[in-house]
Design an enzyme around this catalytic site. Structure first.
Site, PDB file in Angstrom:
ATOM      1  N   SER A 137       0.820  -1.209   0.000  1.00  0.00           N
ATOM      2  CA  SER A 137       0.000   0.000   0.000  1.00  0.00           C
ATOM      3  C   SER A 137       0.853   1.258   0.000  1.00  0.00           C
ATOM      4  CB  SER A 137      -0.927   0.012   1.218  1.00  0.00           C
ATOM      5  OG  SER A 137      -0.198  -0.185   2.409  1.00  0.00           O
ATOM      6  N   HIS A 177      -2.675  -2.999  -5.779  1.00  0.00           N
ATOM      7  CA  HIS A 177      -3.116  -2.613  -4.428  1.00  0.00           C
ATOM      8  C   HIS A 177      -4.620  -2.771  -4.285  1.00  0.00           C
ATOM      9  CE1 HIS A 177      -3.802   0.733  -1.269  1.00  0.00           C
ATOM     10  NE2 HIS A 177      -3.597  -0.428  -0.676  1.00  0.00           N
ATOM     11  N   GLU A 237      -5.781  -0.605  -7.396  1.00  0.00           N
ATOM     12  CA  GLU A 237      -4.800   0.272  -8.028  1.00  0.00           C
ATOM     13  C   GLU A 237      -3.744  -0.572  -8.720  1.00  0.00           C
ATOM     14  OE1 GLU A 237      -4.442   4.362  -5.519  1.00  0.00           O
ATOM     15  OE2 GLU A 237      -3.762   2.569  -4.450  1.00  0.00           O
ATOM     16  N   ASN A 279      -4.074   6.363  -1.077  1.00  0.00           N
ATOM     17  CA  ASN A 279      -3.442   6.629   0.215  1.00  0.00           C
ATOM     18  C   ASN A 279      -2.743   7.979   0.262  1.00  0.00           C
ATOM     19  OD1 ASN A 279      -4.283   4.403   1.653  1.00  0.00           O
ATOM     20  ND2 ASN A 279      -2.521   3.149   1.093  1.00  0.00           N
TER      21      ASN A 279
END
Length: 287
Positions: free
Chosen positions: A121, A142, A154, A193
């Site tokens: 991540s 991800h 992702e 993130n």
């Protein structure tokens, strides 16, 4: 383009078990690797419990559950990954652990066209790619928690990832796993993130400074901004140790204060108050 039917998943914790479940429901032959017989048993229970919940909630049929269980196999030996066409690593968010897994997979997986993907991540995908002799076939993938529910994945190519690997990975995610895709550059935090983590850390700082209680922060964001879950409940779901590791990785890359883990987060991790998985985080789950 090679048709992928044999998937390997390394790690059967919260993320790995979800990936394995979705893949088995999608019709793939799935082999899950863990580090010990005890971890294998725990991972199998986690996957099968999730499938059973899906039946109880009417999300899947009993026949679909039984077929998925039949497509899943488990091992505590990475050598079992030798015949896999696509392998997804989902172990702890630790650079040394992940590079060790990729170096081992590079030795073990015999298919020269196999894709090796990481569910990191926040770590640079390139760091994992160069730990192998096949960096053109290493890519970031991800997923989001809980994997059976969240639609997004992702896709993160490293500088060394070949265009063919990107195309095959995107086709695999959309066609076999039924997920939606956003593609991101190999920069710590990627898309989601990079935006989410500063928001979560800001909520921790508000608690730490006494500006507001956790309950009021969460209620404010849920009712005032229509968030399905407030930031502190979300941190408890993610795991405070995982959140700290992600924040540290992002701070290491960007050196921006907004990515630095707050003192309260560090102290809660040191105390073992990691959220739902330990029964206590910003909220108490022991009851």
């Amino acid at each position: 383009m090679q048709t992928i039917s044999r998937l390997g998943v390394v790690g059967c914790g919260l993320m790995g078990s979800g990936i394995a479940e979705v893949a088995a429901l999608g019709g793939l032959d799935v082999l899950v690797a863990e580090g010990s017989p005890e971890a294998v048993r725990s991972g199998r229970r986690r996957v099968e419990a999730s499938l059973d919940r899906g039946v109880r909630r009417g999300k899947i049929t009993e026949a679909a559950r039984d077929a998925a269980v039949a497509r899943l196999a488990y091992t505590d030996d990475l050598d079992g990954m030798a015949d896999r066409q696509f392998v997804i690593e989902a172990v702890a968010e630790n650079r040394e652990v992940k590079t060790g897994v990729f170096a081992a997979l590079d030795r073990v997986v015999t298919d020269p066209e196999a894709v090796l993907a990481t569910n990191t991540s926040s770590l640079p995908v390139i760091d994992l790619a160069v730990s192998t002799q096949r960096p053109a076939q290493v890519i970031g993938l991800h997923f989001f928690n809980p994997v059976p529910v969240q639609a997004l994945v992702e896709v993160i190519p490293a500088l060394t990832t070949s265009p063919d690997t990107v195309l095959r990975t995107r086709a695999f995610v959309s066609e076999h796993l039924g997920k939606e895709i956003v593609q991101a550059s190999d920069r710590s935090g990627f898309v989601v993130n990079a935006l989410l983590v500063p928001f979560l850390l800001s909520a921790v700082r508000m608690v730490d400074s006494g500006s507001a209680r956790a309950e009021d922060i969460d209620r404010g964001m849920e009712l005032g901004c229509a968030h399905p879950m407030g930031p502190l409940r979300l941190l408890d779901l993610i795991g405070l140790d995982t959140a700290q590791a992600v924040a540290e990785s992002m701070y290491e890359e960007y050196k921006e204060p907004l990515y630095a883990p707050p003192a309260l987060l560090r102290r809660m991790v040191a105390a073992g108050r990691l959220g739902r998985k330990t029964g206590q985080g910003f909220y108490d789950y022991t009851a």
